[in-house]
Enzyme design. Structure first.
Site, PDB file in Angstrom:
ATOM      1  N   ARG A 108       0.864  -1.244   0.107  1.00 51.30           N
ATOM      2  CA  ARG A 108      -0.039  -0.151   0.357  1.00 51.30           C
ATOM      3  C   ARG A 108       0.781   1.351   0.002  1.00 51.30           C
ATOM      4  NH1 ARG A 108      -3.509  -2.471  -1.773  1.00 51.30           N
ATOM      5  NH2 ARG A 108      -5.695  -2.523  -1.120  1.00 51.30           N
ATOM      6  N   GLU A 116      -3.727   7.434  -5.361  1.00 49.88           N
ATOM      7  CA  GLU A 116      -3.762   6.711  -6.747  1.00 49.88           C
ATOM      8  C   GLU A 116      -4.622   7.469  -7.604  1.00 49.88           C
ATOM      9  OE1 GLU A 116      -4.002   2.633  -6.097  1.00 49.88           O
ATOM     10  OE2 GLU A 116      -2.111   2.366  -5.187  1.00 49.88           O
ATOM     11  N   HIS A 161      -0.620  -0.364  -9.927  1.00 45.22           N
ATOM     12  CA  HIS A 161      -1.542  -1.189  -8.896  1.00 45.22           C
ATOM     13  C   HIS A 161      -1.867  -2.270  -9.887  1.00 45.22           C
ATOM     14  CE1 HIS A 161      -3.921  -0.915  -4.997  1.00 45.22           C
ATOM     15  NE2 HIS A 161      -3.659  -2.087  -5.435  1.00 45.22           N
TER      16      HIS A 161
HETATM   17  O1  LIG Z   1      -5.957  -5.336  -1.788  1.00 47.44           O
HETATM   18  C1  LIG Z   1      -5.951  -5.754  -2.794  1.00 47.44           C
HETATM   19  O2  LIG Z   1      -6.532  -6.808  -2.929  1.00 47.44           O
HETATM   20  C2  LIG Z   1      -4.882  -5.549  -4.101  1.00 47.44           C
HETATM   21  O3  LIG Z   1      -4.307  -4.203  -3.565  1.00 47.44           O
HETATM   22  C3  LIG Z   1      -5.581  -5.381  -5.365  1.00 47.44           C
HETATM   23  O4  LIG Z   1      -6.429  -4.261  -5.398  1.00 47.44           O
HETATM   24  P1  LIG Z   1      -7.509  -3.991  -6.732  1.00 47.44           P
HETATM   25  O5  LIG Z   1      -8.787  -5.065  -6.395  1.00 47.44           O
HETATM   26  O6  LIG Z   1      -7.919  -2.678  -6.550  1.00 47.44           O
HETATM   27  O7  LIG Z   1      -6.861  -4.399  -7.831  1.00 47.44           O
END
Ligand SMILES: O=C(O)[C@H](O)COP(=O)(O)O
Length: 322
Positions: free
Chosen positions: A236, A265, A283
């Site tokens: 994160r 983000e 991400h």
């Molecule tokens: O916490 C999560 O599951 C991951 O960081 C993925 O995040 P996302 O579902 O927004 O891709």
């Protein structure tokens, strides 16, 4: 058990599998992504449940406005830092996630980034596309025999450790709730943070963003690190202080960084993203067809099970159901 979930709002991009499972079980589904706060204020109370990934922020304000109507927030993924869980509990709204479903994908991306850092793969590929043949500019290092520090030895951290041991890396780790024996069973040497900093060639973080982990890697901790350390964050944004890392890279102390997550983000701190020693991805940890199919079906299955009286994957069940 309270009344069943009959109407679900899907507020972020989720595989069709989720919609199909819910509909097959008689649940009405609305898919509406990229909603503004005002749109969410209106739409959330019209549904029994909302399913999100990390894009939509389920704030205390939205939860309070939906109290008595919305019963459940489903996170198709792991991190719930975009959901105000205490506010959900206070408003008797359950929060569910799918913590197992995307850990392998996140671990694989982490390993990819560590290997990419060791051989400057993105920089070399960009240079080829710019028409160059700069073999001397991209001298790398083997990861074999080098020390990887994994901060957070949960599912993802452990999977990263095991995979990079196959490349001959020595793995040390820190996790306040893992025992020495549990770590040793995975060939990881559990150490206090103070002993981690000076030994690690690579540090990868696999902890949630909470008060205790915010700014965990900062100018003080970076100063304790070995010259040439590389920092990886697929967990994160906010766990590593990006400004302090840029300063360390510019001072020639840290040697590289690979980040998949940012605060906020999309990221606004361009000096970090544009830095030649930084590899940045948008991400993508859970962005594999495999993980997305798993999170989509798992969150839908959990809602179906909830309607049958079984509570699965609920983070705040004790607060809400008692
Ligand atoms: O916490 C999560 O599951 C991951 O960081 C993925 O995040 P996302 O579902 O927004 O891709």
């Amino acid at each position: 058990m309270s009344s069943p979930i009959n109407k679900v709002l899907i507020a972020d991009d989720i595989e069709q599998e989720c919609v199909d499972i819910l509909k097959q079980n008689g649940i009405e589904v609305t898919v509406k992504t990229k909603q503004t706060k005002d749109q969410l204020l209106e739409s959330l109370p019209q549904h029994d449940a909302v399913i999100v990934r990390s894009a939509t922020k389920i704030t205390a304000e939205l939860l309070a406005a939906s109290a008595g109507k919305l019963k459940l927030v489903g996170r198709a993924g792991t991190g719930v830092d975009n959901i105000d869980v205490p506010a959900a509990s206070a408003n008797k709204i359950l929060v569910m996630n799918t913590p197992q479903a995307n850990s392998r994908s996140a671990a694989e991306l982490t390993c990819t980034l560590i290997l990419a850092l060791s051989r400057h793969v993105p920089q070399a590929a960009a240079s080829m596309k710019a028409g160059k043949w700069a073999r001397k500019d991209f001298m790398g290092e083997e990861v074999y025999g080098r020390t990887l520090a994994v901060l957070g030895l949960g599912r993802i951290g452990t999977e990263v450790a095991v995979r990079l041991q196959a490349f001959g890396m020595r793995v040390i780790g820190y996790d306040p709730i893992v025992t020495k024996e549990q770590a040793e069973a995975k060939n990881i040497e559990l150490l206090p943070l103070e002993q981690i900093w000076p030994q690690a060639d690579y540090i990868t973080v696999h902890v949630p963003l909470i008060k205790q982990t915010e700014n965990l890697i900062n100018k003080d901790t970076l100063a304790k690190c070995k010259k040439g350390v590389r920092i990886v964050n697929v967990a994160r944004g906010g766990i590593v202080n990006e400004q302090d890392l840029v300063d360390s890279l510019n001072a020639g102390h840290a040697k590289g960084a690979a980040f998949d997550v940012f605060e906020p983000e999309p990221p606004t701190f361009r000096e970090f993203i544009d830095h030649p020693l930084v590899i940045a991805t948008p991400h993508l940890g859970a962005s594999t067809i495999d993980a997305q199919l798993r999170v989509a079906s798992e969150i839908a299955d959990n809602i179906v099970q909830y309607n049958k009286g079984t509570v699965l994957g609920v983070l705040n069940a004790r607060d809400v159901l008692n």
